[in-house]
Scaffold this active site. Structure first.
Site, mmCIF file in Angstrom:
data_model
loop_
_atom_site.group_PDB
_atom_site.id
_atom_site.type_symbol
_atom_site.label_atom_id
_atom_site.label_comp_id
_atom_site.label_asym_id
_atom_site.label_seq_id
_atom_site.Cartn_x
_atom_site.Cartn_y
_atom_site.Cartn_z
ATOM 1 C CB SER B 130 92.382 -39.640 15.940
ATOM 2 O OG SER B 130 91.711 -40.489 16.820
ATOM 3 C CB THR B 156 79.339 -48.704 9.429
ATOM 4 O OG1 THR B 156 80.077 -48.426 10.612
ATOM 5 C CG2 THR B 156 77.954 -49.202 9.800
ATOM 6 N N GLY B 337 72.076 -55.449 39.423
ATOM 7 C CA GLY B 337 72.818 -56.477 40.158
ATOM 8 C C GLY B 337 73.270 -57.575 39.214
ATOM 9 C CD GLU B 361 79.490 -40.359 12.420
ATOM 10 O OE1 GLU B 361 79.345 -39.119 12.458
ATOM 11 O OE2 GLU B 361 78.661 -41.142 11.943
#
Ligand SMILES: Cc1cc2nc3c(=O)[nH]c(=O)nc-3n(C[C@H](O)[C@H](O)[C@H](O)COP(=O)(O)OP(=O)(O)OC[C@H]3O[C@@H](n4cnc5c(N)ncnc54)[C@H](O)[C@@H]3O)c2cc1C
Ligand SMILES: Cc1cc2nc3c(=O)[nH]c(=O)nc-3n(C[C@H](O)[C@H](O)[C@H](O)COP(=O)(O)OP(=O)(O)OC[C@H]3O[C@@H](n4cnc5c(N)ncnc54)[C@H](O)[C@@H]3O)c2cc1C
Lengths: 353, 377
Positions: B130, B156, B337, B361
């Site tokens: 961050s 990535t 479920g 991001e």
């Protein structure tokens, strides 16, 4: 023996632990410390030695400052046993009444001291790191870390004698050898018999210490991507062997396939807290630091002087692992001093040059 | 929200593509851990990978609304493919489009659009997530070239990239104003990547560290000006965020699709689940939130297309869409479920894939910081 009549007790004793006829290094430290204490109280420094045909050790103890050596020479004392050594010490204490007994906090010392203390019904402080004489009443002030090192406790044994401490190896200054120092050897005639000893030593095995786990090791030599290849760990292993430690790694070194994941130190590996952590070619990412920043001493070897590892390192060497580590090993090989430096928790890298 | 004819056509084209090419594929890429080359080639052919790259450099030259449509529809079926597209087409393309020289665009942007190159965006570091300004990677001016040293993480496409956009410190004393951005080719000496991370979700994308060791970067590969790097990276994220917001919208819609399908089929107490009022209300909630997210996302894209700076809108869209994607995926799985917990049903994968959306991001907390910064003045 009434051990509450403290006036009857005199002199400082050091337990001369020996293995295979060689004094354990901590004994010389105890003699160094014992000399100071004895001088302050104004009494004699003595050593108590047990073993079988280790006469040379008695002379050695005198050269290192003992005024008297109480020596029990007996085949039954060839190998350490709790019963055998406890008995000779108790006999000698009852006869000669020392006021202080110092024992190295080795595996043997930690086994022996509590047995002796409870037999004599006196006080024992384990694993002391500092000893002083109270100037007022000459009693021994024994300081030791407690609660995992978070509290320093100073303990006094006011009413019973002898005052007993085990002392952590590596913290006291060594006695200086003096060939001219004179002393007296007093042979002890022990009543020890085979039936007194309930344990039998079958075999003593010396392991090559390659089985030390990361969490137990006192010395960890860790390699990161900066060691460039898997063979780098062979070099680090050499240094680890020399110090009786083991090897660790960063995640990058594990990812590169150079070493098994079980060696990874860090947030997602093992958290370690050795006496000395040597980070070789490790940049010091926070995920790595999280696993080793509480080591007592951190030594970083890195070519990049701006690497974050230097922010947590106590000692930093800016240089190539392949120059620095062989140099360290060389120094360790031909200079016992370096082992002492490492052992003493006081490493000054300038002394490596 | 009324779409233009061309946008509606585009949506139909993407949907057809997804039907035809991506029917069973999301579960495969989740297992295998990479995207098949043929699919990447098809994404290139249809220009889904280059929506916002100008035509003159081989892209589709389309607007942000179109880009959003592509992202939404593809991610609705496969979030991994969505990530692959944003990483290449917005995170890597945007800084080149906005700050690259003509030569740089020819050399890197065109092959990127044409699928000859795969790019990646290297900002995050082990100690700087961050707090992106806290990077340790350094670039030293050596006269003819810059020498780069450092380590990026969570990048990535790093294991398969041909080049990377890398931020590095050129002048430590200037703080974030001392950061510059470089185009670094992976074949250059000293460039390597770490192990493929074993991730919870979007397992079809490849993520790893990038390691830079004395990498020589020629002067002409400086992107923008010296010291402009932080601005370039943040500017890229401001717009790039629209892509992730659209991805989150797609994932949320995909989860809702699965839930609706399942509750109509599953019978308990002699009724399909859809007949229980609880199910209806839950689905109603989910559908409303998905639609609210959709309006936020397209609003941001439209503003961008109108020439406005949608910093606030893109942060709101990314924040909201990512959060509700997680909520909707959670509820959709609950409606399944026990079956929802089993890998045979797509919702299990969607639930895992959704989790990254509020993290990368810029985490939701970082979006909140951006939003508050705009709102509280
Ligand atoms: C999910 C996750 C979990 C993680 N958990 C951990 C963890 O548990 N433990 C961990 O360690 N990491 C962990 N990491 C990785 C961490 O973020 C770093 O990537 C890693 O610690 C870097 O390893 P390194 O320092 O060996 O490599 P690098 O960062 O590449 O550093 C190599 C260093 O070697 C120096 N160097 C190069 N050549 C030489 C030379 N010849 N002599 C001396 N120095 C040299 C360089 O200057 C550099 O500082 C984790 C990452 C992720 C994503
Ligand atoms: C699969 C994946 C792909 C990625 N791809 C890329 C990529 O291609 N390129 C790239 O550069 N990066 C990429 N990233 C990195 C991603 O952008 C970062 O993980 C993200 O920005 C968060 O940083 P961090 O992980 O260091 O978390 P941190 O910054 O350590 O945050 C941890 C937590 O603290 C909170 N927090 C931090 N600061 C504050 C604050 N000031 N106030 C309140 N809360 C705060 C965060 O919101 C979060 O909840 C990827 C990550 C993943 C997992």
């Amino acid at each position: 023996m009434d051990n509450r009549d403290i006036k009857q007790f005199k002199n400082v004793w050091v337990f001369a632990e020996q293995r295979n006829g060689i004094l354990t290094p901590v004994v010389i430290e105890l003699l160094g410390e014992g000399r100071k204490l004895a001088n302050e109280i104004g009494v004699e420094l003595c050593a108590i030695l047990g073993g079988y045909n280790v006469d040379g050790l008695a002379d050695e103890l005198i050269r290192f400052g003992a005024d008297k050596v109480y020596y029990a020479n007996n085949e039954l004392l060839k190998n350490y046993t709790t019963d055998g050594y406890t008995k000779i010490i108790i006999e000698a204490v009852e006869e000669f009444k020392p006021e202080i007994i110092l024992i190295g906090a080795t595996h043997i010392g930690r086994d022996l001291a509590p047995r002796v203390a409870s037999n004599l019904n006196t006080g024992l402080t384990a694993d002391c790191t500092k000893l002083e004489i109270d100037p007022e009443d000459k009693k021994l002030k024994q300081t030791r870390p407690a609660f995992g090192g978070n509290i320093m406790a100073t303990i006094v044994c006011p009413e019973r004698r002898p005052q007993m401490s085990t002392v952590r190896p590596g913290v006291m200054d060594k006695a200086v050898e003096d060939a001219d120092h004179k002393g007296e050897i007093i042979k002890l005639n022990t009543k020890l018999t085979k039936s007194d000893i309930r344990t039998e030593v079958v075999e003593i095995v010396k392991t090559k210490k390659d089985l030390i786990s990361l969490t137990d090791a006192e010395f960890i030599i860790s390699g990161g991507l900066g060691i460039k290849n898997a063979d780098g760990f062979k070099l680090l292993q050499k240094l680890a062997d020399r110090l009786g430690g083991t090897i660790g790694a960063s995640r990058a070194a594990v990812d590169a396939g150079w070493i098994d994941h079980s060696r990874q130190v860090g947030q997602t590996g093992t958290t370690v807290k050795p006496k000395v952590y040597v980070a070789c070619g490790i940049s010091g990412a926070i995920q790595h630091l999280a696993g080793m920043q509480n080591s007592d001493i951190i030594i970083a070897i890195n070519t990049n002087e701006n690497a974050p590892i230097f922010e947590v390192a106590d000692y930093g060497i800016v240089g190539d692992v392949y120059d620095v580590v062989p140099k360290l090993i060389e120094l360790l090989d031909d200079d016992k001093r370096l082992v002492d430096l490492f052992n003493s928790n006081r490493i000054d890298v300038s002394q490596l040059q | 929200m009324i779409f233009k004819k061309e946008h509606e056509l585009l949506r139909k084209t993407v949907r057809d593509f997804v039907e035809r090419e991506m029917a069973t594929y999301p579960d495969e890429v989740d297992e295998v851990g990479s995207l098949p080359k043929e699919v990447i080639a098809k994404l290139v052919k249809h220009k889904f990978i280059s929506t916002i790259i100008p035509k003159e450099y081989g892209g589709a030259g389309a607007d942000y609304v179109s880009y959003t449509i592509v992202m939404e529809e593809i991610s609705r079926r496969c979030a991994s493919t969505g990530t692959y597209i944003t990483a290449a087409s917005s995170l890597v393309a945007l800084p080149l489009v906005n700050f690259g020289t003509k030569e740089q665009k020819e050399k890197y942007l065109r092959p990127l659009a044409e699928g000859k190159y795969i790019g990646c965006f290297g900002l995050t570091e082990p100690g700087a997530g961050s707090d992106a300004g806290a990077g340790q990677t350094i670039a030293i001016d050596k006269g003819d070239y810059y020498e780069l040293n450092g380590r990026k993480c969570f990048i990535t496409n790093a294991p398969i990239c041909d080049f990377a956009i890398i931020s590095a410190m050129t002048d430590k004393s200037k703080g974030t104003k001392g950061i510059s951005t470089f185009i670094v080719e992976s074949k250059w000496e000293g460039f390597s990547h770490g192990a493929h991370e074993n991730k919870m979700g979007i397992r079809g994308t490849e993520t790893s560290d990038i390691i830079l060791e004395n990498v020589r970067v020629p002067k002409e590969n400086l992107l923008g000006k010296v010291g402009q790097g932080f601005k370039i990276m943040l500017n890229t994220l401001d717009y790039g965020r629209i892509g992730v917001a659209a991805q989150a919208l797609g994932v949320a819609q995909g989860a809702l699709d699965e839930a609706i399908k399942y509750v109509k089929e599953r019978v308990q107490f002699n009724k399909p689940l859809a007949k229980f009022q609880n199910t209806q209300f839950t689905i109603a909630d989910m559908a409303t939130k998905v639609q609210a997210a959709r309006l936020l996302v397209y609003d941001a894209a439209e503003k961008k297309d109108n020439g406005q700076v949608p910093g606030l809108e893109s942060a709101m869209a990314k924040y909201y869409a990512a959060e509700i994607a997680n909520e909707v995926a959670y509820k959709a799985l609950q409606l399944h479920g026990g079956y929802g917990f089993i890998k045979d049903y797509p919702i299990e994968r969607i639930y895992r894939d959704a989790r990254i959306l509020s993290i990368y991001e810029g985490t939701s907390q970082v979006q909140q910081m951006v939003i508050a910064g705009h709102v509280i003045k």
